[in-house]
Structure formats: C-alpha cells, structure tokens
Design a protein around this motif. Structure first.
Motif, PDB file in Angstrom:
ATOM      1  N   ALA A   1       0.787  -1.238  -0.259  1.00 15.28           N
ATOM      2  CA  ALA A   1       0.016  -0.037  -0.024  1.00 15.28           C
ATOM      3  C   ALA A   1       0.880   1.150  -0.092  1.00 15.28           C
ATOM      4  CB  ALA A   1      -0.923   0.177   1.387  1.00 15.28           C
ATOM      5  N   ASP A   2       0.378   2.420  -0.261  1.00 16.04           N
ATOM      6  CA  ASP A   2       1.123   3.604  -0.032  1.00 16.04           C
ATOM      7  C   ASP A   2       0.972   3.981   1.372  1.00 16.04           C
ATOM      8  OD1 ASP A   2       1.229   3.602  -2.839  1.00 16.04           O
ATOM      9  OD2 ASP A   2      -0.378   4.846  -3.060  1.00 16.04           O
ATOM     10  N   ALA A   3       1.980   4.758   1.901  1.00 17.87           N
ATOM     11  CA  ALA A   3       1.961   5.353   3.277  1.00 17.87           C
ATOM     12  C   ALA A   3       0.592   6.128   3.626  1.00 17.87           C
ATOM     13  CB  ALA A   3       3.248   6.010   3.584  1.00 17.87           C
ATOM     14  N   SER A   4       0.124   6.893   2.513  1.00 16.13           N
ATOM     15  CA  SER A   4      -0.967   7.683   2.869  1.00 16.13           C
ATOM     16  C   SER A   4      -2.217   7.102   3.002  1.00 16.13           C
ATOM     17  CB  SER A   4      -1.129   8.590   1.777  1.00 16.13           C
ATOM     18  OG  SER A   4      -1.403   8.026   0.357  1.00 16.13           O
ATOM     19  N   GLU A   5      -2.087   5.727   2.957  1.00 13.94           N
ATOM     20  CA  GLU A   5      -3.371   4.821   2.956  1.00 13.94           C
ATOM     21  C   GLU A   5      -3.557   3.966   4.327  1.00 13.94           C
ATOM     22  OE1 GLU A   5      -4.352   3.757  -1.604  1.00 13.94           O
ATOM     23  OE2 GLU A   5      -2.581   2.861  -0.622  1.00 13.94           O
ATOM     24  N   ILE A   6      -2.277   4.168   5.151  1.00 15.10           N
ATOM     25  CA  ILE A   6      -2.192   3.650   6.316  1.00 15.10           C
ATOM     26  C   ILE A   6      -2.322   4.164   7.658  1.00 15.10           C
ATOM     27  CG2 ILE A   6      -0.460   2.341   7.699  1.00 15.10           C
ATOM     28  CD1 ILE A   6      -1.509   0.452   5.532  1.00 15.10           C
ATOM     29  N   ALA A   7      -3.101   3.767   8.427  1.00 10.52           N
ATOM     30  CA  ALA A   7      -3.155   4.291   9.816  1.00 10.52           C
ATOM     31  C   ALA A   7      -2.678   3.391  10.666  1.00 10.52           C
ATOM     32  CB  ALA A   7      -4.581   4.852  10.143  1.00 10.52           C
ATOM     33  N   ILE A   8      -1.970   3.740  11.977  1.00  6.13           N
ATOM     34  CA  ILE A   8      -1.369   2.779  12.957  1.00  6.13           C
ATOM     35  C   ILE A   8      -2.507   3.080  14.167  1.00  6.13           C
ATOM     36  CG2 ILE A   8       0.485   2.416  14.543  1.00  6.13           C
ATOM     37  CD1 ILE A   8       2.509   3.543  12.656  1.00  6.13           C
ATOM     38  N   VAL A   9      -3.244   1.846  14.288  1.00  5.07           N
ATOM     39  CA  VAL A   9      -4.355   1.782  15.166  1.00  5.07           C
ATOM     40  C   VAL A   9      -3.823   0.818  16.197  1.00  5.07           C
ATOM     41  CG1 VAL A   9      -6.200   2.394  13.643  1.00  5.07           C
ATOM     42  CG2 VAL A   9      -5.395   0.217  13.982  1.00  5.07           C
ATOM     43  N   ARG A  10      -4.886   0.694  17.216  1.00  8.90           N
ATOM     44  CA  ARG A  10      -4.427  -0.241  18.380  1.00  8.90           C
ATOM     45  C   ARG A  10      -4.607  -1.595  18.217  1.00  8.90           C
ATOM     46  NH1 ARG A  10      -7.074   4.085  22.686  1.00  8.90           N
ATOM     47  NH2 ARG A  10      -8.454   4.037  20.906  1.00  8.90           N
ATOM     48  N   ASN A  11      -5.627  -1.983  17.455  1.00  6.45           N
ATOM     49  CA  ASN A  11      -5.617  -3.477  17.098  1.00  6.45           C
ATOM     50  C   ASN A  11      -6.973  -3.513  15.982  1.00  6.45           C
ATOM     51  OD1 ASN A  11      -8.120  -3.157  18.421  1.00  6.45           O
ATOM     52  ND2 ASN A  11      -7.282  -3.726  20.460  1.00  6.45           N
ATOM     53  N   ALA A  12      -7.344  -4.839  15.704  1.00  4.29           N
ATOM     54  CA  ALA A  12      -8.134  -4.845  14.593  1.00  4.29           C
ATOM     55  C   ALA A  12      -9.545  -4.409  15.030  1.00  4.29           C
ATOM     56  CB  ALA A  12      -8.265  -6.377  14.179  1.00  4.29           C
TER      57      ALA A  12
END
Length: 439
Positions: free
Chosen positions: A121-132
């Motif tokens: 994916a592109d970095a602009s499409e990724i969020a770092i969340v806490r879990n699924a």
C-alpha cells in the motif's frame, strides 16, 4: 567523617554509572542492537533454510524449551530482539519521559511507510491503530449509511467485525445479513458465489474476513472485491489473522479497506494494528476519535489521532516488521503452509477426526480447526496441554458463533514459523491416543 565520605563516594560512583548507562541508551543504540540480532537470522542462501535454520530462528524467542505454543491465532510469541527493544524503549521513557516520547514519536512516519511497503500500500493509506477491533469500528462507524442500507458479512466473522455493524443496525436502522460459509467450503469459488448471490438492490457493503478466526479458512478476497466493485459496492476486509501469516498486496487485492492486528502472526507486542483505507475513499469514511487539528489531515493519518499513546509499543512494531523482513515473508508463508498442511493431511487419516479447515492450497493457511468424535473441546485441549505440552485454542459453538450451520466444536491449532514438525507430531499422537482409548 571518613565513613560519610566513603558513602558519598559510592553514591557519586553509582550516579555516574547510571548516567553513563542512560547516555548509552539511545534510539540509535537500541536499533543497533536489533540490527545485530537480525544479522543472525538473515540469509539469502535458500539451501541453508533447513531444520537447523528454523531451530536457530526459534532460539530467538523466549518460549520454553519443549513447549509447543500453538495458539498464534490468539496472540503470537514476540521475538527476543523485539521484546528487548520494547523494554529499552520503555526505559528511555522512564529516564526522560517527554523527550523520549518525542524521539519515539518522530519515527511514526517512517514506521507507517515501512508498514505500507510490507502490505503493498501507500503510506498515505495506512493508519497505525491499536488493534483490529479499533480498525473495524473506525470503518463501520465512519461510513455514512442510512436506514435500510444493507451490509453483508460472513457467518464466521469475529465479533470485532460483526458487532460494529450490529451496533449500526441498532442505532441507525441498517440491515446486517450473514452469508453462510460451509466448514469447510468446497472451493474458493463457492465462497465467492455465496457472497455474490446474497447481494440485493439494498446492499451497500460486503464485509468479510480474509482468514476467519473459527476455522482458519482463507476467503477469495480479490474475487469478492472485484465482484463488489462491479456492482458499485464497497468491500471491507478483516485481516486480523493474515498479517505476518501470508504475504499481502492490498493494491492487488483491490479492497476498499483492510484491517490488521500486529500481535498475532506478525508477533509484535500487543497494542498496535494497521488500518488501510484506499486513497479515494478517505473523504467517505469519517474518523471516530479526534483531537486538535484532526481536520488538517487529508489522508489515513486522520484515523489514528490519539494524542498521547504508548510510543514504545509503536516503535517495537518497526522492529517486528524488520524481524519478518529479515527472514523473508515468502519463506515464512512457505514454512507456515508446510506445517499446517502436514497437520491436516495426517489428521485426516485418524479415525474419528473431522477437519473444519480445508487442505485446499487456496483455502488453508496457518490455522487448523478440528474435532474428535465423542471428545469434548475442553477435554481435547487439556489432554494435549497436560500430556504433550501442546497449547491450542478451544473452539466451542455458542453465542459468539451462533450462525455456523455445522457447529464448530473442537480445537484450533495455529502453526507458525517458530513451531516444528515434532510439535505437530505431538498433536497427532495425542489425537491417536484419545482415539485408541490410551488417554
């Protein structure tokens, strides 16, 4: 007086020693230690990837000698280098909380970029969340839907995927319909057809687990997403069980959103997950948790605006990614499939064993669910744990999975790259022992 001076001298020495240790403990120093450990597992010579290589990999973990941990589908074992890095990050926080937090937070964009490359994916499409669970809720609660709009989900979805849509049904009147999935299904096409035939004029979203938590069946996500897009529908995927188990290329899959947990097959410390939202969908999915200036973020970063968060855990995510990259994602996937395929093919030969997981190469991956005739799930799990030091997960039909038409009751065995064929043989021996009445 002399004793006081000696005491002061000792205190000065201890302070100086502590100061030297604190100065040595820097982000660069921690990363260098991880890099040295990764050098021991990295190899480009495929001929060296034998039992000895995997034994060396297993030695990187803190698992007790002889203990067969076969429950990665719930939570994975963290590699020693990643664990030690995590401890050092927390120590940095304890020594200088605010400055160390800022230093670790400064790695955020680099970690997002590395995670994006890992999943295609592109970095602009990724969020770092806490879990699924958080990722599934962000997607389900963030999409504008109105009363009567329909969402299709599979019958074996985890509650972290099912319940966010159920909440929308109670609050906003949407309709949630479950698509029956056989255990095991006959083919990938059977699953794809089941979803496609369930679509009605009111359907707006197809939400499916890439690898369901009950049986470990892989769904043909690319085909489901392609069919959904052809009819103007959105396709959201719960990938809690796939990150670190099978190589991912989210752009190639063609999904609209994909949620991942990092504490299972990626073996990162609990507390991080990844949320992928396709670039042209960012203006259609609202964030659920916001803080200052959230509106200034036009990409997926708007979904992880949590202000103060445990940055050592996020920092360790980068090390977990590096650890898997050092081994090789394709190499890990092949090892996982070899172990699970061996388990399923041998278990199928044992009288009284029923497999809920297909051994079809496109349907089965790292998890195997099975049952033994006339043996309760609890007895089977405890038999393996007490007699064979093999730790598995009990699967029992009930309120959590009421829609399963076949009644999944038994155990789920997760085989990851740190497991061995000898450990799988222990499970098989335990099954044979119960079948033969030796337990």
């Amino acid at each position: 007086m002399r004793e006081e001076l000696e005491l002061l001298s000792r205190r000065s020495f201890l302070r100086a020693s502590a100061g030297a240790g604190a100065a040595a403990l820097s982000l660069d120093g921690v990363k260098a230690e991880v890099a040295r450990a990764l050098a021991d597992v990295r190899t480009t010579d495929s001929s060296k990837v034998d039992d000895g290589y995997w034994r060396k990999i297993r030695e990187q973990f803190l698992l007790e000698e002889g203990f067969a941990y076969l429950n990665t589908g719930t939570v994975g074992a963290t590699p020693g280098p990643v664990y030690r890095a995590l401890v050092n990050y927390w120590r940095m926080m304890a020594q200088n909380p605010n400055e160390s937090s800022a230093i670790l937070q400064g790695r955020y964009d680099a970690i997002r970029a590395k995670a994006a490359a890992f999943v295609g994916a592109d970095a602009s499409e990724i969020a770092i969340v806490r879990n699924a669970t958080e990722g599934n809720n962000l997607v389900a609660q963030g999409l504008d839907l109105k009363a009567g709009d329909e969402v299709l989900i599979g019958t074996l979805e985890h509650d972290s995927s099912r319940q966010p849509w159920r909440l929308r049904a109670q609050r906003h009147g949407i309709v949630v319909r479950e698509v029956p999935i056989a255990t095991p299904p006959g083919s990938p096409e059977e699953i794809a057809r089941a979803f496609e035939s369930a679509v009605t004029p009111r359907t707006r979203v197809v939400s499916v687990a890439h690898c369901d938590t009950v049986t470990g069946t892989l769904a043909p996500v690319a085909e489901i997403a392609r069919a959904a897009r052809a009819r103007g529908l959105l396709c959201f995927v719960d990938g809690a069980q796939t990150l670190g188990m099978v190589p991912l290329d989210l752009h190639a899959l063609g999904v609209d959103a994909y949620v991942m947990t990092c504490h299972k097959w990626l073996a990162s410390p609990a507390g991080t997950g990844l949320l992928y939202v396709r670039r042209d969908l960012h203006d259609r999915i609202w964030p659920n948790v916001v803080t200052e200036n959230w509106w200034t973020f036009k990409d997926a970063r708007k979904y992880d605006r949590l202000s103060r968060r445990p940055w050592p855990v996020v920092a360790a995510l980068e090390d977990a990614l590096d650890f898997q990259n050092a081994i090789g994602r394709d190499r890990i996937a092949a090892r996982v499939r070899a172990l699970s395929g061996y388990l399923r093919s041998r278990a199928a030969e044992i009288p009284g064993v029923r497999l809920y997981t297909s051994n079809h190469p496109a349907l089965g991956a790292g998890m195997t669910s099975l049952t033994l005739d006339k043996v309760s799930p609890l007895r089977l799990r405890e038999h393996l744990r007490q007699r064979y030091d093999a730790y598995t997960a009990e699967r029992q039909r009930g309120e959590r999975y009421p829609a399963d038409p076949h009644g999944v009751e038994g155990i789920r065995v997760s085989t990851h790259y740190y497991n061995t064929f000898e450990q799988v043989d222990r499970v098989l021996e335990g099954l044979r022992g119960l079948t033969g009445g030796r337990a």
